[in-house]
Design a protein around this motif. Structure first.
Motif, PDB file in Angstrom:
ATOM      1  N   GLY A 131       0.800  -1.226   0.000  1.00 13.46           N
ATOM      2  CA  GLY A 131       0.000   0.000   0.000  1.00 13.46           C
ATOM      3  C   GLY A 131       0.829   1.270   0.000  1.00 13.46           C
ATOM      4  N   THR A 197      -9.297   9.642  -0.384  1.00 12.99           N
ATOM      5  CA  THR A 197     -10.385   8.667  -0.429  1.00 12.99           C
ATOM      6  C   THR A 197     -11.091   8.548   0.916  1.00 12.99           C
ATOM      7  OG1 THR A 197      -9.302   7.496  -2.185  1.00 12.99           O
ATOM      8  CG2 THR A 197     -10.862   6.229  -0.891  1.00 12.99           C
ATOM      9  N   TYR A 222     -10.713  -3.446   2.809  1.00  8.56           N
ATOM     10  CA  TYR A 222      -9.792  -2.322   3.043  1.00  8.56           C
ATOM     11  C   TYR A 222     -10.122  -1.682   4.401  1.00  8.56           C
ATOM     12  CZ  TYR A 222      -7.964   2.434   2.641  1.00  8.56           C
ATOM     13  OH  TYR A 222      -7.339   3.624   2.879  1.00  8.56           O
ATOM     14  N   TYR A 261     -19.629  -1.009  -1.130  1.00 12.74           N
ATOM     15  CA  TYR A 261     -18.268  -0.476  -1.304  1.00 12.74           C
ATOM     16  C   TYR A 261     -17.427  -1.530  -2.016  1.00 12.74           C
ATOM     17  CZ  TYR A 261     -13.410   0.521  -0.311  1.00 12.74           C
ATOM     18  OH  TYR A 261     -12.061   0.725  -0.451  1.00 12.74           O
ATOM     19  N   THR A 263     -13.690  -2.350  -4.644  1.00  9.81           N
ATOM     20  CA  THR A 263     -12.449  -1.934  -5.307  1.00  9.81           C
ATOM     21  C   THR A 263     -12.285  -2.824  -6.554  1.00  9.81           C
ATOM     22  OG1 THR A 263     -11.333  -3.448  -3.762  1.00  9.81           O
ATOM     23  CG2 THR A 263     -11.223  -1.121  -3.236  1.00  9.81           C
ATOM     24  N   TYR A 268      -8.760  -4.731  -2.933  1.00 12.86           N
ATOM     25  CA  TYR A 268      -7.805  -4.596  -1.835  1.00 12.86           C
ATOM     26  C   TYR A 268      -8.292  -5.437  -0.676  1.00 12.86           C
ATOM     27  CZ  TYR A 268      -4.206  -2.766   1.104  1.00 12.86           C
ATOM     28  OH  TYR A 268      -3.089  -2.673   1.907  1.00 12.86           O
ATOM     29  N   ASP A 296     -14.014   2.458  -5.368  1.00  8.00           N
ATOM     30  CA  ASP A 296     -12.701   2.976  -4.961  1.00  8.00           C
ATOM     31  C   ASP A 296     -11.676   2.463  -5.976  1.00  8.00           C
ATOM     32  OD1 ASP A 296     -10.264   3.487  -3.804  1.00  8.00           O
ATOM     33  OD2 ASP A 296     -10.723   2.607  -1.852  1.00  8.00           O
ATOM     34  N   TYR A 298      -8.435   2.849  -6.384  1.00 13.20           N
ATOM     35  CA  TYR A 298      -7.272   3.417  -5.711  1.00 13.20           C
ATOM     36  C   TYR A 298      -5.935   3.258  -6.411  1.00 13.20           C
ATOM     37  CZ  TYR A 298      -6.194  -1.338  -4.345  1.00 13.20           C
ATOM     38  OH  TYR A 298      -5.880  -2.657  -4.387  1.00 13.20           O
ATOM     39  N   SER A 326      -7.462   8.862  -5.712  1.00 10.63           N
ATOM     40  CA  SER A 326      -6.595   9.557  -4.762  1.00 10.63           C
ATOM     41  C   SER A 326      -5.245   9.843  -5.414  1.00 10.63           C
ATOM     42  CB  SER A 326      -6.399   8.635  -3.569  1.00 10.63           C
ATOM     43  OG  SER A 326      -5.392   9.124  -2.736  1.00 10.63           O
ATOM     44  N   LYS A 329      -1.246   7.447  -3.990  1.00 14.51           N
ATOM     45  CA  LYS A 329      -0.384   6.397  -4.527  1.00 14.51           C
ATOM     46  C   LYS A 329       0.447   6.907  -5.699  1.00 14.51           C
ATOM     47  CE  LYS A 329      -2.707   3.154  -2.266  1.00 14.51           C
ATOM     48  NZ  LYS A 329      -2.188   2.594  -1.071  1.00 14.51           N
ATOM     49  N   LYS A 336      -2.484  14.562   0.628  1.00 16.58           N
ATOM     50  CA  LYS A 336      -3.875  14.539   1.107  1.00 16.58           C
ATOM     51  C   LYS A 336      -4.809  15.221   0.117  1.00 16.58           C
ATOM     52  CE  LYS A 336      -5.438  13.141   4.192  1.00 16.58           C
ATOM     53  NZ  LYS A 336      -5.784  11.727   3.993  1.00 16.58           N
TER      54      LYS A 336
HETATM   55  C1  LIG Z   1      -8.007   0.487  -1.022  1.00 14.56           C
HETATM   56  C2  LIG Z   1      -7.469   1.875  -0.820  1.00 14.56           C
HETATM   57  N1  LIG Z   1      -8.199   2.925  -1.199  1.00 14.56           N
HETATM   58  C3  LIG Z   1      -7.752   4.184  -1.057  1.00 14.56           C
HETATM   59  C4  LIG Z   1      -6.520   4.452  -0.515  1.00 14.56           C
HETATM   60  C5  LIG Z   1      -6.012   5.887  -0.478  1.00 14.56           C
HETATM   61  O1  LIG Z   1      -6.596   6.560   0.502  1.00 14.56           O
HETATM   62  P1  LIG Z   1      -6.302   8.124   0.822  1.00 14.56           P
HETATM   63  O2  LIG Z   1      -6.624   8.909  -0.413  1.00 14.56           O
HETATM   64  O3  LIG Z   1      -7.270   8.388   1.924  1.00 14.56           O
HETATM   65  O4  LIG Z   1      -4.870   8.230   1.191  1.00 14.56           O
HETATM   66  C6  LIG Z   1      -5.741   3.410  -0.057  1.00 14.56           C
HETATM   67  C7  LIG Z   1      -4.462   3.701   0.615  1.00 14.56           C
HETATM   68  O5  LIG Z   1      -3.774   2.882   1.159  1.00 14.56           O
HETATM   69  C8  LIG Z   1      -6.207   2.083  -0.240  1.00 14.56           C
HETATM   70  O6  LIG Z   1      -5.450   1.034   0.130  1.00 14.56           O
END
Ligand SMILES: Cc1ncc(COP(=O)(O)O)c(C=O)c1O
Length: 487
Positions: A131, A197, A222, A261, A263, A268, A296, A298, A326, A329, A336
């Motif tokens: 992650g 996210t 997640y 919800y 992914t 994840y 999501d 991500y 987001s 990554k 943020k």
């Molecule tokens: C499944 C998943 N979604 C989203 C995020 C990103 O989240 P954020 O934008 O809150 O950093 C992550 C981060 O580890 C994740 O593992």
């Protein structure tokens, strides 16, 4: 001399604990600080000097310094270097939080659940931590120039809260990207810039569901999403994930969802890619229950093999999907910033409530990011990152594959920053994870992500954070530990 002190301590740690180099350096410096050999306010040599003096790679030195800075042992002063922090923390952070009974008694039931279960972010960042992207590659100097430029140009409005879902050029840039690369049909107006996210999920839960409504969760799930929904008082209903993604059965349909919800691009943590048939099934279920789907997406930016997949939002015919992404990554997590795409009929309500609940801001930062994307830097960062992660992934697969035999297999390696080694049900994946941690490496046990099921065992292994040299070095060690567990 500092370098001699560090080298002696590192040699001892290397022999004693068989730790990776960046960990040895981190530990040697940490001990020097705690023992007072490096005093509060002392200036450290630059990372270049340390690289030379210690004959280490720059990545190793930077990783150790970053970790010490994150933990509060060091602080950087722009233009003048890195110093030992004035107030040194006595306890070591980044360990799992174990709250005292007194503290738990102070918290509400919900607070206790939030603070004691699924504490995902407390793990140490070192090779194979899933992650986590390689944000050491982020073009810091360029970013600094863009930020300075937008601060210089800042007019009073830019210092205010943001009223309209975020800085318009950033929303435009996100919309252009999503239309082309994720087949999300949208107007700019539907894009809301959030602080990532996590905030997008909270907003969806707060605005689309009521206390005790049911949210369908992938199992395993997640942690961040689990927390967001627990915090808003929703009932989690676990739907098992198979190799085609979330796999609802007749039993699940009895628990009418208000939210689903998922992914779908890279589940994840298993990494399963949701098949087209499943995507249509999920959309049908949402329609039948008048539910909302929270997609999501991500780490969809990093796809290595197989055809590109359309998002669920791209298949949605009746505006039931809220799509979220987001920059954590792709650029760096501490930025943020993320985005939420809401159906047209929800735009006004979401913008108003987002403003009232969160008072969003950071307009100069959003302006810098918009320019970063418009000037093509985002695309080139992505290209570079994709190439580099592809190499790391390949190297990790080469190390792991020979040791798996008939009993284990890899899932989720087509995309993203992690893969999952699926193990037989009788393997204790938590004990195995602990053995791996003792070697100075971090992986996560698949069972630790499970909400209800007991059959999912495995290791979730990241290749985003570790530099290639670490994967070459520690991949075989990881494989060896795995083969012993399978033997
Ligand atoms: C499944 C998943 N979604 C989203 C995020 C990103 O989240 P954020 O934008 O809150 O950093 C992550 C981060 O580890 C994740 O593992």
């Amino acid at each position: 001399m500092l370098s001699e002190l560090l080298l002696t301590e590192m040699a001892r740690l290397g022999q004693q604990d068989n730790m990776p180099l960046h960990r040895q350096l981190y530990e040697a410096m940490r001990r020097a600080i705690l023992d007072g050999k490096l005093a509060a306010g002392d200036r450290l040599p630059s990372s270049r000097e340390l690289t030379q003096d210690l004959s280490l790679s720059r990545n190793t030195v930077v990783a150790a310094l970053n970790q010490l800075t994150v933990e509060g042992y060091l602080s950087s002063r722009v233009g003048s270097g890195t110093y030992v922090h004035e107030n040194i923390p006595r306890a070591q952070p980044r360990q799992r939080v174990t709250l005292s009974t007194r503290r738990q008694a102070d918290l509400s039931k919900r607070g206790t659940a939030l603070a004691t279960t699924f504490c995902a972010t407390q793990l140490e960042i070192q090779p194979f931590t899933p992650g986590v992207a390689d944000f050491s590659a982020f073009p810091v100097a360029l970013w600094q120039r863009l930020q300075n430029k937008h601060w210089r140009m800042t007019y009073p409005d830019m210092l205010d809260y943001s009223y309209s879902g975020g800085y318009a050029p950033l929303r435009r840039a996100v919309a252009d990207y999503l239309r082309v690369f994720r087949s999300v049909p949208l107007d700019v107006d539907q894009v809301i810039i959030t602080s990532g996210t996590q905030q997008s999920l909270e907003l969806c839960a707060q605005l689309l569901a009521d206390h005790n409504d049911t949210v369908w969760m992938e199992d395993p799930a997640y942690w961040g999403a689990v927390k967001a929904f627990l915090a808003t008082g929703l009932q989690l209903h676990a739907v098992p994930v198979d190799q085609h993604g979330m796999a609802p059965s007749a039993r699940d349909k009895a628990h009418a969802p208000r939210l689903i919800y998922t992914t779908p691009s890279h589940q994840y943590p298993t990494g399963a890619v949701m098949s087209l048939v499943r995507r249509k099934q999920i959309l049908d279920i949402a329609r039948a229950h008048n539910a909302w789907i929270l997609e999501d997406d991500y780490d969809s930016e990093f796809r290595f093999s197989g055809p590109p997949l359309s998002s669920l939002a791209g298949l949605d015919q009746d505006e039931r999907v809220l799509y979220m992404g987001s920059f954590s990554k792709v650029l760096y997590p501490g930025l943020k910033l993320g985005y939420l795409v809401v159906p047209k009929r929800l735009v006004a309500g979401f913008k108003q409530a987002h403003y009232d609940l969160n008072r969003p801001g950071q307009m100069p930062l959003q302006a810098a990011l918009a320019e970063f994307i418009e000037m093509g830097h985002f695309a080139s960062s992505l290209r570079r990152a994709r190439q580099s992660y592809a190499q790391r992934r390949h190297c990790l697969l080469e190390a792991l594959q020979p040791c798996l035999g008939e009993q284990a297999h890899i899932s989720g390696a087509e995309q993203g920053l992690h893969l999952c080694v699926r193990l037989p049900e009788n393997v204790d994946d938590i004990a195995l994870t602990n053995r791996i941690t003792e070697q100075g490496l971090t992986v996560r046990a698949l069972s630790a992500y499970c909400l209800q099921r007991k059959d999912a065992k495995g290791l979730v292994i990241g290749y985003g954070y570790a530099p290639m040299a670490d994967i070459e070095k520690y991949g075989p060690r990881l494989a060896q530990t795995l083969s012993r567990a399978l033997a």
